[in-house]
Design a protein around this motif. Structure first.
Motif, PDB file in Angstrom:
ATOM      1  N   ASP B 327      72.346  43.638  33.894  1.00 24.67           N
ATOM      2  CA  ASP B 327      73.694  43.783  33.344  1.00 24.67           C
ATOM      3  C   ASP B 327      73.686  44.514  31.996  1.00 24.67           C
ATOM      4  OD1 ASP B 327      72.289  41.401  32.529  1.00 24.67           O
ATOM      5  OD2 ASP B 327      74.080  40.790  31.445  1.00 24.67           O
ATOM      6  N   GLN B 328      72.527  44.626  31.362  1.00 25.35           N
ATOM      7  CA  GLN B 328      72.448  45.297  30.058  1.00 25.35           C
ATOM      8  C   GLN B 328      71.907  46.734  30.172  1.00 25.35           C
ATOM      9  OE1 GLN B 328      73.459  43.445  27.087  1.00 25.35           O
ATOM     10  NE2 GLN B 328      74.177  42.106  28.734  1.00 25.35           N
ATOM     11  N   TYR B 329      71.588  47.191  31.386  1.00 26.85           N
ATOM     12  CA  TYR B 329      70.903  48.492  31.541  1.00 26.85           C
ATOM     13  C   TYR B 329      71.814  49.621  32.000  1.00 26.85           C
ATOM     14  CZ  TYR B 329      66.739  45.389  31.917  1.00 26.85           C
ATOM     15  OH  TYR B 329      65.768  44.447  31.720  1.00 26.85           O
ATOM     16  N   GLY B 330      73.101  49.347  32.100  1.00 26.90           N
ATOM     17  CA  GLY B 330      74.052  50.267  32.695  1.00 26.90           C
ATOM     18  C   GLY B 330      73.849  51.756  32.439  1.00 26.90           C
ATOM     19  N   PRO B 331      73.734  52.166  31.161  1.00 26.85           N
ATOM     20  CA  PRO B 331      73.692  53.608  30.882  1.00 26.85           C
ATOM     21  C   PRO B 331      72.566  54.355  31.607  1.00 26.85           C
ATOM     22  CG  PRO B 331      73.993  52.349  28.851  1.00 26.85           C
ATOM     23  CD  PRO B 331      73.718  51.353  29.942  1.00 26.85           C
ATOM     24  N   ILE B 332      71.495  53.655  31.969  1.00 24.21           N
ATOM     25  CA  ILE B 332      70.322  54.327  32.531  1.00 24.21           C
ATOM     26  C   ILE B 332      70.635  55.074  33.824  1.00 24.21           C
ATOM     27  CG2 ILE B 332      68.024  53.923  33.541  1.00 24.21           C
ATOM     28  CD1 ILE B 332      67.699  51.653  31.484  1.00 24.21           C
ATOM     29  N   THR B 333      71.539  54.515  34.623  1.00 17.47           N
ATOM     30  CA  THR B 333      71.829  55.179  35.900  1.00 17.47           C
ATOM     31  C   THR B 333      73.183  55.889  35.933  1.00 17.47           C
ATOM     32  OG1 THR B 333      72.543  53.020  36.717  1.00 17.47           O
ATOM     33  CG2 THR B 333      70.348  53.762  37.366  1.00 17.47           C
ATOM     34  N   ILE B 334      73.939  55.795  34.830  1.00 22.27           N
ATOM     35  CA  ILE B 334      75.243  56.479  34.869  1.00 22.27           C
ATOM     36  C   ILE B 334      75.350  57.602  33.844  1.00 22.27           C
ATOM     37  CG2 ILE B 334      76.545  54.536  35.858  1.00 22.27           C
ATOM     38  CD1 ILE B 334      77.508  53.883  33.024  1.00 22.27           C
ATOM     39  N   GLN B 335      74.418  57.653  32.903  1.00 26.46           N
ATOM     40  CA  GLN B 335      74.508  58.620  31.809  1.00 26.46           C
ATOM     41  C   GLN B 335      73.250  59.483  31.780  1.00 26.46           C
ATOM     42  OE1 GLN B 335      75.227  56.685  27.958  1.00 26.46           O
ATOM     43  NE2 GLN B 335      74.090  58.310  26.945  1.00 26.46           N
ATOM     44  N   THR B 336      73.384  60.772  32.076  1.00 23.90           N
ATOM     45  CA  THR B 336      72.194  61.619  32.118  1.00 23.90           C
ATOM     46  C   THR B 336      71.708  61.997  30.719  1.00 23.90           C
ATOM     47  OG1 THR B 336      72.875  62.535  34.235  1.00 23.90           O
ATOM     48  CG2 THR B 336      71.250  63.797  32.985  1.00 23.90           C
ATOM     49  N   GLY B 337      72.605  62.565  29.919  1.00 26.36           N
ATOM     50  CA  GLY B 337      72.211  63.075  28.606  1.00 26.36           C
ATOM     51  C   GLY B 337      72.522  62.105  27.485  1.00 26.36           C
ATOM     52  N   VAL B 338      72.301  62.562  26.267  1.00 30.41           N
ATOM     53  CA  VAL B 338      72.457  61.727  25.081  1.00 30.41           C
ATOM     54  C   VAL B 338      73.907  61.707  24.608  1.00 30.41           C
ATOM     55  CG1 VAL B 338      71.864  61.557  22.623  1.00 30.41           C
ATOM     56  CG2 VAL B 338      70.085  62.074  24.317  1.00 30.41           C
ATOM     57  N   VAL B 339      74.404  60.511  24.299  1.00 28.21           N
ATOM     58  CA  VAL B 339      75.697  60.368  23.615  1.00 28.21           C
ATOM     59  C   VAL B 339      75.427  59.609  22.324  1.00 28.21           C
ATOM     60  CG1 VAL B 339      78.044  59.477  23.741  1.00 28.21           C
ATOM     61  CG2 VAL B 339      76.912  60.280  25.821  1.00 28.21           C
ATOM     62  N   GLU B 340      75.423  60.343  21.206  1.00 25.83           N
ATOM     63  CA  GLU B 340      75.082  59.725  19.925  1.00 25.83           C
ATOM     64  C   GLU B 340      76.239  58.884  19.389  1.00 25.83           C
ATOM     65  OE1 GLU B 340      73.832  62.679  17.119  1.00 25.83           O
ATOM     66  OE2 GLU B 340      72.091  63.243  18.305  1.00 25.83           O
ATOM     67  N   PRO B 341      75.893  57.847  18.600  1.00 24.53           N
ATOM     68  CA  PRO B 341      76.973  57.125  17.913  1.00 24.53           C
ATOM     69  C   PRO B 341      77.690  58.117  16.995  1.00 24.53           C
ATOM     70  CG  PRO B 341      74.818  56.103  17.492  1.00 24.53           C
ATOM     71  CD  PRO B 341      74.555  57.373  18.211  1.00 24.53           C
ATOM     72  N   GLU B 342      78.966  57.948  16.845  1.00 24.76           N
ATOM     73  CA  GLU B 342      79.728  58.875  15.999  1.00 24.76           C
ATOM     74  C   GLU B 342      79.172  58.901  14.579  1.00 24.76           C
ATOM     75  OE1 GLU B 342      83.879  58.807  15.861  1.00 24.76           O
ATOM     76  OE2 GLU B 342      84.135  58.819  18.020  1.00 24.76           O
ATOM     77  N   LEU B 343      79.397  60.013  13.919  1.00 22.54           N
ATOM     78  CA  LEU B 343      79.020  60.092  12.503  1.00 22.54           C
ATOM     79  C   LEU B 343      79.879  59.093  11.739  1.00 22.54           C
ATOM     80  CD1 LEU B 343      78.810  63.968  12.013  1.00 22.54           C
ATOM     81  CD2 LEU B 343      76.949  62.362  12.345  1.00 22.54           C
ATOM     82  N   LEU B 344      79.248  58.417  10.779  1.00 23.10           N
ATOM     83  CA  LEU B 344      79.998  57.411  10.001  1.00 23.10           C
ATOM     84  C   LEU B 344      80.963  58.106   9.044  1.00 23.10           C
ATOM     85  CD1 LEU B 344      77.056  55.025   9.194  1.00 23.10           C
ATOM     86  CD2 LEU B 344      79.060  54.431  10.524  1.00 23.10           C
TER      87      LEU B 344
END
Lengths: 344, 344
Positions: B327-344
Motif C-alpha cells: 500500500d506504500q509502494y504505489g508510485p513504482i508501478t504508476i510513475q515512470t519518471g521523476v516528479v520532484e517536490p515543488e520548490l519551497l
C-alpha cells in the motif's frame, strides 16, 4: 555550479533502560557541538535516539511503555526533547532524529522528523514502513525479541521527499520559476533502520529526485538463531556480516537511485547484553562510502558533499523517464508475498 | 537437507566484427568442456554471446545487421548455434545464453534462453526490459554509441521465474503434492546486462521465490563523457568503478532478494578499441562474492552452492509476506519518471 553541503551522522553509543534523559540529551548536545565545529549544516541522529531500543523487551506496564514514547504534538516542545532543538536552532544546524511517537488516538509509530533550524520548526515527518520482528515474544527465554510489530503500527505517511530550505546559498525558490533539476533546495527523504533493506522505499524517493536519504538505525550485531534457518555463526562473524549488509544496502541503493545517503547508528552494548552494530556512514551517488564511524560509541561522522554529483546517475544511467518500464513491474505493488512457479 | 548445485559463468574474451562464427563456437565448446571437468551442472554464457556487441556500431545495411541476429524459431537449431546445444546435451549441462533475436514479424529483442540438457530443449526465454543508450547515434564522432534502443524493442515477456528440472536429485515433483519452499527443482530467473541495475526486475523474481538469478552482460569499461554530467575520470579509474558497480548491484540485489546470482561478461577489447569489463562472478544470498573472474578473457568461474542458503533471508529478514507493505509502494508501478517536490 557546485551545490556543496556539510553533513554529519551523530552516531550514539548505548543508551540503557536505566539511562537518565538529561544525560542522554547532554550527549546529543555534545555531538551537535562537535558537528558544528566541523561546519556541519545538517546532523542525523539515530532511530529511537532518546531512549534504549526498547522493542527488544516485553513491556507489560503501559506506563513504563509510554515513558519511551513522545506524544505526537510534543516534539520538539517536550522537556525530553526541547534542549536539542533549541541548540540546533542556536547553532543554525538542521537535524533529523528518530523517536517512538504516540498519537492522540493512542497509536504508536516508529517516527523520524526533520527540523529546519532556519524555520525553527519540524518541516517533515516519516513513520517507519518496514517494521521487523514479531508481535508476540518468543517462547524460548534465550531468544532476543524484536517487538516492533507489537508496539508500532506500520507507517502510514508513505515515502514523501521534501526540500530543505536555506542550506545552499542561491538555491532557486518557487517564485524564480526555475524548474530544472538541481537548481532548488536539496531534496531529502527519511527512512528508518530496516527500511534501508527494501528497495521499494528507495525507489519511491528516487522517483521524487531525492538527493540525500537519511536513515537512523538500531541493528543487532548478533542474536542466537532460533529460527533454524541459518548456519551457525560466531558472534564476531555475525556482527561483521551485519555491518557488511548495512553498508551494502546503503551503497547499492544510493547508487541505484543516484543519491547520497547518511546513516546513523545507535551502537554498542545496550541494556548490559544486547550488542548493536556501528558502521554509521555517508555514501555517494556512485555507491562509495565517503566517511564512516570508527567506534561503537558517540561519534560524529562528517563529509562535505556536492549534490551536483547526483546528476551523472539521474541524467544518464538512471534516467528513469527514458529507461523504466512500469508495464513490466506489476507484481511489485499488487503481490505482497511469494508465489512460486509450480513444481514441474 | 542440502540442495547443492555446481554452477559456472563462462566469461568470454572479446569477439570482433571480423570474428568467424565457427571460431567463436569452438571457444564456447572449450569453455563448456572446462566447466564440465569441474562438474558444472549449469553454465551461463554472456549477453549477445555469439557475436561482438554490435549495438555500439551504427549499422545501416539491413543485411549486415541481420547477420548478428538469430531468428526466433532457429535457436538452438541454426548452424550458428546448434553445436553448442548439442555439446551441452552430450555433457548433460544446462546452459543459459544471450543472443539478438529477430521475430517472424521483424522485431528485434535482446534475448536470453535457458536450455535444459535433460529435456533437450529451451524451457525459458527472457527479453531484456531495460535497454540502455539511445535510438539515434551521437553527432560527435568521438562518442561511443549504445544503440540498443535502435535495434531492439523493450522486452515484453516480463520477469518470469521458472523451475529447472533434474538438477537436484530427489527434488519434489508436482505429483508429490509437496508445496513448501525449497523442496522442488531450483527456481531461476534471467536478466540481461543493464537489467541488473534495476531493483524492480530483481523484486519481480524475488516475488516468485527465485533462488538463482542469471545475468549475462557487455559493459563498457570507459567511454568519453559527452554528457557533461560527470567529473573527468581516467580510463583505469572508470573501469575500476564500472566493475565496482557491477558487483555492488549483483551483491546488493542478491542479498535483498535472498538468492544466488551468476553473471557472465563478454570482456576485453572488442573491435580493436572498445573496452569491456570482466568481473563475472557468483554471489550468495548474503550478498558475498563466492567466485569471480581473474582475467578479461575466456574463463570459467565456478562455485558449488547450496540453495538451502536462501532460506535464512526468505524466511526471516526478507519474509515478504510478513514485511512488505504494497500500500506504500504505489508510485513504482504508476510513475515512470521523476516528479520532484515543488520548490519551497
Amino acid at each position: 555550479m557546485p551545490r556543496t553541503l556539510k553533513v554529519a551522522a551523530a552516531q550514539m553509543g548505548p543508551i540503557h533502560l536505566t539511562s537518565k534523559r538529561p544525560e542522554t540529551l547532554s550527549r546529543m548536545l555534545a555531538l551537535l557541538r562537535t558537528a558544528s565545529k566541523l561546519g556541519a549544516q545538517l546532523v542525523l541522529f539515530p532511530e529511537t535516539a532518546f531512549t534504549t531500543f526498547f522493542p527488544r523487551h516485553l513491556i507489560n506496564s503501559q506506563e513504563e511503555l509510554d515513558s519511551y514514547f513522545e506524544h505526537e504534538d510534543n516534539v520538539p516542545e517536550s522537556a525530553n526533547t526541547k534542549p536539542l532543538f533549541d541548540e540546533a536552532k542556536t547553532l543554525g544546524i538542521d537535524i533529523s532524529i528518530g523517536f517512538a511517537e504516540r498519537t492522540a488516538d493512542g497509536k504508536g509509530y516508529n517516527t523520524s522528523i526533520y527540523f529546519s533550524a532556519k524555520k525553527g520548526e519540524v518541516i517533515a515527518k516519516y513513520r517507519k514502513v518496514h517494521l521487523p520482528g514479531t508481535k508476540e515474544p518468543f517462547a524460548n527465554p534465550d531468544a532476543v525479541n524484536q517487538l516492533e510489530k507489537r508496539y508500532f503500527e506500520p507507517g502510514n505517511l508513505g515515502f514523501k521527499a521534501f526540500r530543505t530550505p536555506d542550506l545552499i546559498p542561491g538555491a532557486a525558490k518557487k517564485e524564480s520559476g526555475i524548474k530544472e533539476h538541481g537548481k532548488g533546495d536539496p531534496i531529502m527523504g527519511m527512512m528508518i533502520c530496516n527500511d534501508r533493506r527494501w528497495a521499494e522505499g528507495w525507489r519511491c524517493y528516487g522517483l521524487q529526485g531525492v538527493e540525500i536519504v537519511l536513515c537512523g538505525y538500531n541493528t543487532a550485531g548478533f542474536a542466537p538463531d532460533l529460527w533454524g534457518t541459518r548456519k551457525p555463526m560466531i558472534p564476531e562473524e555475525a556482527e561483521k556480516d551485519a555491518v557488511f549488509h548495512h553498508k551494502l544496502v546503503m551503497q547499492g541503493n544510493s547508487y541505484m537511485n543516484s543519491c547520497f545517503s547518511i546513516s546513523a547508528a545507535k551502537a554498542g552494548l545496550e541494556d548490559a547484553k544486547y550488542d548493536l552494530i556501528g558502521g554509521s556512514c555517508i555514501t555517494s551517488p556512485e555507491g562509495h562510502v565517503l566517511a564512516e564511524a570508527k567506534t561503537k560509541d558517540d561519534e560524529v561522522v562528517f563529509a562535505e558533499i556536492d549534490l551536483e554529483d547526483c546528476r551523472q546517475g539521474k541524467e544518464k544511467t538512471f534516467d528513469f523517464d527514458r529507461h523504466r518500464r512500469v508495464d513490466q513491474y506489476g507484481p511489485i505493488t499488487i503481490q505482497t508475498g511469494v508465489v512460486e512457479p509450480e513444481l514441474l
